[in-house]
Enzyme design. Structure first.
Site, PDB file in Angstrom:
ATOM      1  N   ARG A 119       0.867  -1.174   0.000  1.00  0.00           N
ATOM      2  CA  ARG A 119       0.000   0.000   0.000  1.00  0.00           C
ATOM      3  C   ARG A 119       0.903   1.223   0.000  1.00  0.00           C
ATOM      4  O   ARG A 119       2.113   1.116   0.036  1.00  0.00           O
ATOM      5  CB  ARG A 119      -0.961   0.011   1.198  1.00  0.00           C
ATOM      6  CG  ARG A 119      -2.345  -0.575   0.878  1.00  0.00           C
ATOM      7  CD  ARG A 119      -3.481   0.221   1.526  1.00  0.00           C
ATOM      8  NE  ARG A 119      -3.502   1.610   1.095  1.00  0.00           N
ATOM      9  CZ  ARG A 119      -3.920   2.627   1.864  1.00  0.00           C
ATOM     10  NH1 ARG A 119      -4.371   2.398   3.091  1.00  0.00           N
ATOM     11  NH2 ARG A 119      -3.894   3.869   1.405  1.00  0.00           N
ATOM     12  N   ASP A 152      -1.629  -0.411   9.238  1.00  0.00           N
ATOM     13  CA  ASP A 152      -0.624   0.413   8.573  1.00  0.00           C
ATOM     14  C   ASP A 152       0.793   0.171   9.078  1.00  0.00           C
ATOM     15  O   ASP A 152       1.748   0.294   8.318  1.00  0.00           O
ATOM     16  CB  ASP A 152      -0.946   1.901   8.765  1.00  0.00           C
ATOM     17  CG  ASP A 152      -2.184   2.325   8.003  1.00  0.00           C
ATOM     18  OD1 ASP A 152      -2.498   1.685   6.992  1.00  0.00           O
ATOM     19  OD2 ASP A 152      -2.830   3.303   8.424  1.00  0.00           O
ATOM     20  N   ARG A 153       0.962  -0.109  10.371  1.00  0.00           N
ATOM     21  CA  ARG A 153       2.292  -0.078  10.962  1.00  0.00           C
ATOM     22  C   ARG A 153       2.639  -1.425  11.591  1.00  0.00           C
ATOM     23  O   ARG A 153       1.917  -1.917  12.454  1.00  0.00           O
ATOM     24  CB  ARG A 153       2.379   1.042  12.013  1.00  0.00           C
ATOM     25  CG  ARG A 153       2.208   2.427  11.400  1.00  0.00           C
ATOM     26  CD  ARG A 153       2.228   3.539  12.429  1.00  0.00           C
ATOM     27  NE  ARG A 153       1.069   3.502  13.323  1.00  0.00           N
ATOM     28  CZ  ARG A 153      -0.145   3.929  13.004  1.00  0.00           C
ATOM     29  NH1 ARG A 153      -0.381   4.407  11.783  1.00  0.00           N
ATOM     30  NH2 ARG A 153      -1.124   3.877  13.880  1.00  0.00           N
ATOM     31  N   GLU A 278      -0.349  16.558   6.445  1.00  0.00           N
ATOM     32  CA  GLU A 278       0.055  15.160   6.343  1.00  0.00           C
ATOM     33  C   GLU A 278       0.267  14.808   4.870  1.00  0.00           C
ATOM     34  O   GLU A 278      -0.314  15.439   3.981  1.00  0.00           O
ATOM     35  CB  GLU A 278      -1.006  14.219   6.929  1.00  0.00           C
ATOM     36  CG  GLU A 278      -1.153  14.305   8.434  1.00  0.00           C
ATOM     37  CD  GLU A 278      -2.106  13.248   8.987  1.00  0.00           C
ATOM     38  OE1 GLU A 278      -2.206  13.146  10.214  1.00  0.00           O
ATOM     39  OE2 GLU A 278      -2.748  12.537   8.186  1.00  0.00           O
ATOM     40  N   GLU A 279       1.103  13.807   4.599  1.00  0.00           N
ATOM     41  CA  GLU A 279       1.201  13.109   3.309  1.00  0.00           C
ATOM     42  C   GLU A 279       1.262  14.054   2.107  1.00  0.00           C
ATOM     43  O   GLU A 279       0.438  14.010   1.192  1.00  0.00           O
ATOM     44  CB  GLU A 279       0.026  12.146   3.163  1.00  0.00           C
ATOM     45  CG  GLU A 279       0.039  11.057   4.228  1.00  0.00           C
ATOM     46  CD  GLU A 279      -1.173  10.153   4.195  1.00  0.00           C
ATOM     47  OE1 GLU A 279      -1.087   9.044   4.723  1.00  0.00           O
ATOM     48  OE2 GLU A 279      -2.224  10.568   3.647  1.00  0.00           O
ATOM     49  N   ARG A 294      -2.516  16.957   2.937  1.00  0.00           N
ATOM     50  CA  ARG A 294      -3.786  16.479   3.503  1.00  0.00           C
ATOM     51  C   ARG A 294      -3.982  17.107   4.878  1.00  0.00           C
ATOM     52  O   ARG A 294      -3.125  16.992   5.741  1.00  0.00           O
ATOM     53  CB  ARG A 294      -3.734  14.957   3.600  1.00  0.00           C
ATOM     54  CG  ARG A 294      -4.772  14.285   4.483  1.00  0.00           C
ATOM     55  CD  ARG A 294      -4.537  12.774   4.475  1.00  0.00           C
ATOM     56  NE  ARG A 294      -5.400  12.038   5.402  1.00  0.00           N
ATOM     57  CZ  ARG A 294      -5.415  10.701   5.521  1.00  0.00           C
ATOM     58  NH1 ARG A 294      -4.603   9.964   4.767  1.00  0.00           N
ATOM     59  NH2 ARG A 294      -6.226  10.108   6.376  1.00  0.00           N
ATOM     60  N   ASP A 295      -5.089  17.798   5.057  1.00  0.00           N
ATOM     61  CA  ASP A 295      -5.491  18.283   6.382  1.00  0.00           C
ATOM     62  C   ASP A 295      -6.468  17.270   6.948  1.00  0.00           C
ATOM     63  O   ASP A 295      -7.655  17.298   6.636  1.00  0.00           O
ATOM     64  CB  ASP A 295      -6.127  19.667   6.276  1.00  0.00           C
ATOM     65  CG  ASP A 295      -6.558  20.228   7.633  1.00  0.00           C
ATOM     66  OD1 ASP A 295      -6.729  19.448   8.596  1.00  0.00           O
ATOM     67  OD2 ASP A 295      -6.734  21.458   7.731  1.00  0.00           O
ATOM     68  N   ASP A 326     -10.327  16.849  -1.083  1.00  0.00           N
ATOM     69  CA  ASP A 326     -10.062  15.783  -0.115  1.00  0.00           C
ATOM     70  C   ASP A 326     -11.242  14.814  -0.106  1.00  0.00           C
ATOM     71  O   ASP A 326     -12.236  15.003  -0.805  1.00  0.00           O
ATOM     72  CB  ASP A 326      -9.818  16.361   1.279  1.00  0.00           C
ATOM     73  CG  ASP A 326      -8.918  15.474   2.135  1.00  0.00           C
ATOM     74  OD1 ASP A 326      -8.789  14.271   1.829  1.00  0.00           O
ATOM     75  OD2 ASP A 326      -8.350  15.972   3.124  1.00  0.00           O
ATOM     76  N   ARG A 372     -13.494   6.246  -1.040  1.00  0.00           N
ATOM     77  CA  ARG A 372     -12.359   6.279  -1.955  1.00  0.00           C
ATOM     78  C   ARG A 372     -12.686   5.480  -3.215  1.00  0.00           C
ATOM     79  O   ARG A 372     -12.180   4.381  -3.430  1.00  0.00           O
ATOM     80  CB  ARG A 372     -11.112   5.740  -1.254  1.00  0.00           C
ATOM     81  CG  ARG A 372     -10.684   6.597  -0.067  1.00  0.00           C
ATOM     82  CD  ARG A 372      -9.527   5.972   0.701  1.00  0.00           C
ATOM     83  NE  ARG A 372      -9.118   6.820   1.811  1.00  0.00           N
ATOM     84  CZ  ARG A 372      -8.135   6.544   2.654  1.00  0.00           C
ATOM     85  NH1 ARG A 372      -7.442   5.412   2.506  1.00  0.00           N
ATOM     86  NH2 ARG A 372      -7.833   7.367   3.640  1.00  0.00           N
ATOM     87  N   TYR A 406      -5.087   6.494  -2.477  1.00  0.00           N
ATOM     88  CA  TYR A 406      -4.131   7.592  -2.454  1.00  0.00           C
ATOM     89  C   TYR A 406      -3.769   7.996  -3.888  1.00  0.00           C
ATOM     90  O   TYR A 406      -3.879   7.208  -4.831  1.00  0.00           O
ATOM     91  CB  TYR A 406      -2.853   7.176  -1.735  1.00  0.00           C
ATOM     92  CG  TYR A 406      -2.921   7.207  -0.220  1.00  0.00           C
ATOM     93  CD1 TYR A 406      -4.133   7.241   0.462  1.00  0.00           C
ATOM     94  CD2 TYR A 406      -1.751   7.188   0.543  1.00  0.00           C
ATOM     95  CE1 TYR A 406      -4.185   7.263   1.836  1.00  0.00           C
ATOM     96  CE2 TYR A 406      -1.779   7.211   1.924  1.00  0.00           C
ATOM     97  CZ  TYR A 406      -2.999   7.250   2.572  1.00  0.00           C
ATOM     98  OH  TYR A 406      -3.040   7.279   3.938  1.00  0.00           O
TER      99      TYR A 406
END
EC number: 3.2.1.18
Length: 470
Positions: A119, A152-153, A278-279, A294-295, A326, A372, A406
């Protein structure tokens, strides 16, 4: 002639022929030695580096190849090409439409092949080639460890790269660094890659330059230190990178670091009117770097950071246009906001991008305002500065009936031409959470580049059938 005379005659003939062969060999050896020791050679060169021909073709890192043939043996001597830092000297090409650039069909192929779960993909170029990048999950789509890859992590993630338009496999992927958040860019001489890893409250970044770790940065807010998830951009060796540490749904601490050869020249806290970052998706032109971010806290409009890599300063604002980009987001209002977030994203968001170039401005966004799905490019002249600007042209990239994700910008700064061709990619997410009949979450990639022509349109779905995985 009697038998003894015949033997003597034959022996004498063989001896003469053998002597001639020896003399020819000695002459050949002398000529080769003389050629290699001739006074016109440049003897001040440093010791050359020898490689085989296949390395020359695959890596394309060398020039000035000299081949001398001695007794049917090829000896290949090569010198490493000297490269300079890239400078952002050109402007953007006029954008009238978008053409297909790359598509890896990773999930479709992964139904029956060893394709890695990924991803947060992106594209990044160097003087020799452009490659796909993404954060791997350390497993294949069909592997049992793909269960739970919605998270994600983890300790199993790594930034990998692989050839353009091929799916990422165990066999063709190159690990750039280990971590669950990343950015990477080439400065003209070599590549800098940054990976962040560690627990949420104690993460750290390792900066790699020329495939070696050079610098480390520790968390400063102890709340998921994170970075761009797409390529950074360099000018004359200076490579700014945007980091954020802190809440995703409240105030956070954003910093812009300026690196050169992997070392920190300077860092500064976020300046300007952006409230949450962000990002960021960045591109460079005319010695300036523009990042669309990105807020995640409040804004359905996107914040923008404009960076001067020479002075190593920056400012920030929001895209003024009422065309909100967004997701999730409300319906487009009549008037936008330049210095404040436009509400309605419900503490959520998605990585995105834009090309902000006056009348040549294009914005990318999902077609759906709630999920998305779908993706479209909209030409919105002067979107950065005009709070009433509206679309004048559009192109559908992914239908609203297909999943997206994304998106981000990239450019081939080494391509020939008088201007930089704008490019972007869209992540096509499959699996969980929307398709929960499978245990995994992964993606494929589609990427597009700008054209000065008004080209025909087509949509570009991921194309995998989830029922084939059941």
């Amino acid at each position: 002639m009697n038998p003894n005379q015949k033997i003597l005659c034959t022996s004498a003939t063989a001896l003469v022929i053998g002597t001639i062969a020896v003399l020819i060999g000695i002459t050949n050896l002398g000529l080769n030695i003389g050629l290699h020791l001739k006074p016109s050679c440049n003897c001040s060169h440093s010791q050359p580096e020898a490689t085989n021909a296949s390395q020359t073709i695959i890596n394309n890192y060398y020039n000035d190849t000299n081949i001398t043939q001695i007794s049917n043996t090829n000896i290949q001597v090569e010198e490493r090409a000297i490269r300079d830092f890239n400078n952002l000297t050109k402007g953007l090409c006029t954008i009238n439409s978008w053409h297909i650039y790359g598509k890896d069909n990773a999930v479709r192929i992964g139904e029956d092949s060893d394709v890695l779960v990924t991803r947060e993909p992106y594209v990044s170029c160097d003087p020799d080639e452009c490659r796909f990048y993404a954060l791997s999950q350390g497993t294949t789509i069909r592997g049992k460890h793909s269960n739970g890859t919605i998270h994600d992590r983890s300790q199993y993630r790594a930034l990998i790269s692989w050839p353009l338009s091929s799916p990422p496999t165990v066999y063709n992927s190159r690990v750039e660094c280990i971590g669950w958040s990343s950015t990477s860019c080439h400065d003209g001489k070599t590549r800098m890659s940054i990976c962040i890893s560690g627990p949420n409250n104690n993460a750290s970044a390792v900066i790699w330059y020329n495939r070696r770790p050079v610098t480390e940065i520790n968390t400063w807010a102890r709340n998921i230190l994170r970075t761009q998830e797409s390529e950074c951009v360099c000018h004359n060796g200076v490579c700014p990178v945007v980091f954020t540490d802190g809440s995703a749904t409240g105030p956070a601490e954003t910093r812009i670091y300026y690196f050169k050869e992997g070392k920190i020249l300077k860092w500064e806290p976020l300046a300007g009117t952006a409230k949450h970052i962000e990002e960021c998706s960045c591109y460079g032109e005319r010695a300036e770097i523009t990042c669309t971010c990105r807020d995640n806290w409040q804004g359905s409009n996107r914040p923008v950071i404009r960076i001067d890599p020479v002075a190593m300063t920056h400012t920030s604002q929001y895209i003024c246009s009422p065309v909100l980009t967004d997701n999730p987001r409300p319906n487009d209002p009549t008037v936008g906001k330049c210095n404040d977030p436009y509400p309605g994203n419900n503490n959520n968001g998605v990585k995105g991008f834009s090309y902000l170039d006056g009348v040549n401005t294009w914005l990318g966004r999902t077609i759906s305002i709630a999920s998305r799905s779908g993706y479209e490019m909209l030409k919105v002249p002067n979107a950065l500065t005009d709070d009433k600007s509206k679309p004048t042209q559009g192109q559908t990239i992914v239908l609203n009936t297909d999943w997206s994700g994304y998106s981000g910008s990239f450019m081939d700064y080494w391509a020939e031409g008088e201007c930089y061709r704008a490019c972007f990619y869209v992540e096509l997410i499959r699996g969980r959470p929307k398709e929960d009949k499978v245990w995994w979450t992964s993606n494929s990639i589609v990427s597009m580049c700008s054209s000065t022509e008004f080209l025909g349109q087509w949509d570009w779905p991921d194309g995998a059938k989830i029922e084939y995985f059941l």
